[in-house]
Design an enzyme around this catalytic site. Structure first.
Site, PDB file in Angstrom:
ATOM      1  N   ASP A  56       0.855  -1.190   0.000  1.00  0.00           N
ATOM      2  CA  ASP A  56       0.000   0.000   0.000  1.00  0.00           C
ATOM      3  C   ASP A  56       0.891   1.241   0.000  1.00  0.00           C
ATOM      4  OD1 ASP A  56       0.932   0.028   2.686  1.00  0.00           O
ATOM      5  OD2 ASP A  56      -0.814  -1.152   3.280  1.00  0.00           O
ATOM      6  N   ASP A  58       1.612   4.969   1.604  1.00  0.00           N
ATOM      7  CA  ASP A  58       1.341   5.885   2.714  1.00  0.00           C
ATOM      8  C   ASP A  58       1.917   7.246   2.386  1.00  0.00           C
ATOM      9  OD1 ASP A  58       0.110   3.924   4.293  1.00  0.00           O
ATOM     10  OD2 ASP A  58       2.052   3.186   4.968  1.00  0.00           O
ATOM     11  N   ASP A 135      10.163   3.680  12.937  1.00  0.00           N
ATOM     12  CA  ASP A 135      10.914   2.592  13.566  1.00  0.00           C
ATOM     13  C   ASP A 135      12.303   2.376  12.963  1.00  0.00           C
ATOM     14  OD1 ASP A 135       9.644   1.614  11.300  1.00  0.00           O
ATOM     15  OD2 ASP A 135       8.624  -0.046  12.293  1.00  0.00           O
TER      16      ASP A 135
HETATM   17  P1  ATP Z   1       4.249  -3.001   5.164  1.00  0.00           P
HETATM   18  O1  ATP Z   1       3.073  -2.089   4.919  1.00  0.00           O
HETATM   19  O2  ATP Z   1       4.939  -3.453   3.949  1.00  0.00           O
HETATM   20  O3  ATP Z   1       3.937  -4.095   6.100  1.00  0.00           O
HETATM   21  P2  ATP Z   1       5.319  -0.643   6.380  1.00  0.00           P
HETATM   22  O4  ATP Z   1       6.714  -0.282   6.796  1.00  0.00           O
HETATM   23  O5  ATP Z   1       4.670   0.238   5.378  1.00  0.00           O
HETATM   24  O6  ATP Z   1       5.355  -2.141   5.930  1.00  0.00           O
HETATM   25  P3  ATP Z   1       3.134   0.080   8.064  1.00  0.00           P
HETATM   26  O7  ATP Z   1       2.602  -0.631   9.252  1.00  0.00           O
HETATM   27  O8  ATP Z   1       2.286   0.269   6.875  1.00  0.00           O
HETATM   28  O9  ATP Z   1       4.459  -0.695   7.683  1.00  0.00           O
HETATM   29  O10 ATP Z   1       3.659   1.480   8.596  1.00  0.00           O
HETATM   30  C1  ATP Z   1       4.036   2.539   7.734  1.00  0.00           C
HETATM   31  C2  ATP Z   1       5.207   3.293   8.338  1.00  0.00           C
HETATM   32  O11 ATP Z   1       4.836   3.848   9.607  1.00  0.00           O
HETATM   33  C3  ATP Z   1       6.430   2.438   8.638  1.00  0.00           C
HETATM   34  O12 ATP Z   1       7.255   2.265   7.529  1.00  0.00           O
HETATM   35  C4  ATP Z   1       7.098   3.246   9.743  1.00  0.00           C
HETATM   36  O13 ATP Z   1       7.798   4.335   9.220  1.00  0.00           O
HETATM   37  C5  ATP Z   1       5.917   3.767  10.529  1.00  0.00           C
HETATM   38  N1  ATP Z   1       5.535   2.828  11.610  1.00  0.00           N
HETATM   39  C6  ATP Z   1       4.577   1.877  11.575  1.00  0.00           C
HETATM   40  N2  ATP Z   1       4.497   1.205  12.737  1.00  0.00           N
HETATM   41  C7  ATP Z   1       5.399   1.759  13.540  1.00  0.00           C
HETATM   42  C8  ATP Z   1       5.804   1.517  14.883  1.00  0.00           C
HETATM   43  N3  ATP Z   1       5.233   0.549  15.617  1.00  0.00           N
HETATM   44  N4  ATP Z   1       6.780   2.303  15.396  1.00  0.00           N
HETATM   45  C9  ATP Z   1       7.336   3.280  14.658  1.00  0.00           C
HETATM   46  N5  ATP Z   1       7.027   3.540  13.408  1.00  0.00           N
HETATM   47  C10 ATP Z   1       6.074   2.807  12.830  1.00  0.00           C
HETATM   48 MG    MG Z   2       2.615   0.107   4.689  1.00  0.00          MG
END
Ligand code: ATP
Ligand code: MG
Length: 438
Positions: A56, A58, A135
């Site tokens: 997705d 963001d 993170d």
């Molecule tokens: P994917 O969607 O592929 O699983 P993602 O990195 O995009 O991985 P998301 O949960 O969609 O994960 O979160 C988007 C972004 O928000 C992350 O890349 C990170 O920068 C931030 N983020 C999400 N969860 C956390 C957390 N628990 N602590 C700190 N930052 C976070």
């Molecule tokens: Mg994501």
């Protein structure tokens, strides 16, 4: 904390607008047109840099949620803890988050509990501040729609090239703030083939048990992401390595410690493998099936203890299933429709022992017959059920009505048939001894 910024111009990175979803581009351009800054951020930038299709997209912006809502008609504000804007395009949702203020200077809007867990952080900030609450460095790269550059405050690009997952800031502090980050580290390490930085690894070993303080509903969501994404076996192994698996599935961890007559328990491993293979083949997998496999041995062990105390078989298995599920939902809140389906798969197992009369034709119409049969096969392939029995059911379900009738005819009328029913009939008792024979 290092606050030097490095900008990678369009010619210095590989992200092209062709890889970005049209809807995400629309959101970025419209925010920009309305006078705001707009960036892609997080997993999508990380995945685009690897040439992978993101799950997705963001968006991060300096527009506050209410301002975002005014820019888009198809926009909804969600979240209590963090106000986020969701811009809807049919089934695709673009999440738009306002830059959040974080970093070392805590204020009234950022509340930590006694273990250092972050309970609330909803102050808006600038991009420079937003970076530090993310993170991993590879998750903190921002793709700027203004000039198509990638903005990097944390040396995320270098870590990305080296395949390293490194928490921003002090690892232990960051894991304490949100222990779910440990699960995310494992998920990304497996999915991307990256290494967790040694300092982060060390902290994970130190604070793994803090994961137990996370609400069970959130852990259930994370467990789904961990095990339903096509890398379940590797994920399982890595979670065990860091001592995280036992927090998610304590009863499973206990059952893994008890070897079955000197043999390691293979059913779970096989279930994880099958699940990954199915996803690789584009087939669907169901959470309840996998969780039923996770907890099967735990139920067996408990039921056997009860049988040894003289409790009737049916009751022993029912009680064992109740107890194991009650314990499981405390760590990961499996919803009721999942636990119901798990119980159904389990309680179908002894019913597969009936090969004669009308029972097989009734069983085959059961809504969970297919899952129940797949589970029987899994047990048979790992030494927990009769392989001949599983083969019989394979033949039976593919046979026409006439053949099915012949297969289930009582043994005395079956002299001329060449089906292996006699042998199965005798083996029945050995298979039923391991399961609940309702
Ligand atoms: P994917 O969607 O592929 O699983 P993602 O990195 O995009 O991985 P998301 O949960 O969609 O994960 O979160 C988007 C972004 O928000 C992350 O890349 C990170 O920068 C931030 N983020 C999400 N969860 C956390 C957390 N628990 N602590 C700190 N930052 C976070
Ligand atoms: Mg994501």
């Amino acid at each position: 904390m290092n606050s030097g910024v490095r900008i990678y111009t369009r010619s210095e990175h590989c992200i092209s607008r062709k890889q970005i979803s049209d809807n995400a581009l629309k959101v970025l351009y419209q925010l920009q047109k309305a006078g705001f800054d707009a960036y892609l951020v997080g997993g999508c930038v990380r995945d685009l840099l690897l040439g992978r299709e993101p799950k997705d997209f963001d968006v991060a912006t300096n527009a506050e949620p209410e301002q975002v809502r005014k820019v888009f008609r198809n926009c909804r504000l969600i979240g209590r803890r963090f106000r986020l804007a969701h811009v809807h395009f049919g089934r695709e949702v673009i999440e738009v988050a306002t830059f959040r203020g974080a970093g070392e200077a805590r204020n009234d809007d950022q509340v930590l509990n006694k273990e250092g867990r972050l309970l609330r952080d909803n102050v808006y900030g600038t991009i420079e501040e937003d970076v530090w609450r993310r993170d991993f460095t590879v998750n903190a790269l921002y793709y700027n729609i203004k000039d198509f550059s990638v903005v990097d405050y944390t040396s995320g690009m270098a870590d990305h090239k080296a395949g390293i997952l490194r928490l921003i800031g002090d690892p232990e502090t960051r894991f304490r703030e949100d222990p779910v980050r440990m699960l995310r580290a494992v998920r990304f390490a497996v999915k991307l083939g990256f290494h967790i930085h040694p300092e982060c690894e060390k902290s994970m070993h130190d604070v793994a048990e803090l994961l137990a303080s996370i609400p069970s509903a959130r852990l259930y969501d994370e467990a789904l992401k961990l095990f339903m994404s096509g890398y379940a076996l590797q994920t399982f192994e890595m979670l065990r390595h860091y001592g995280l698996f036992q927090v998610l599935f304590p009863a499973t961890e206990n059952s893994l410690a008890i070897e079955d007559e000197g043999f390691p328990r293979l059913l779970l491993i096989k279930a994880l493998e099958n699940s990954d293979n199915r996803i690789a083949e584009g087939k669907t997998v169901t959470a309840y099936f996998l969780f039923a496999a996770f907890l099967w041995d735990a139920v067996q062990i408990r039921a056997h203890q009860k049988l040894a105390k003289g409790i009737a078989e049916f009751v022993a298995y029912q009680e064992a299933a109740n107890e194991v599920i009650a314990m499981q939902v405390k760590s990961t809140a499996l919803p009721r429709h999942i636990t119901l389906a798990m119980r159904e798969v389990w309680s179908l197992q002894p019913k597969f022992n009936a090969q004669f009369g009308s029972k097989p034709s009734r069983l085959i119409t059961h809504p969970r017959f297919r899952a129940g049969y797949d589970f029987l096969l899994l047990r048979a392939q790992t030494g927990g059920a009769d392989l001949e029995l599983a083969k019989w059911w394979e033949t039976y379900q593919n046979a026409n009505e006439n053949e099915q009738r012949k297969m289930t005819a009582p043994p005395r009328q079956a002299k001329t048939s060449n089906s292996p029913r006699k042998r199965n009939y005798r083996k029945k008792s050995s298979a039923s001894s391991t399961v609940n024979s309702e």
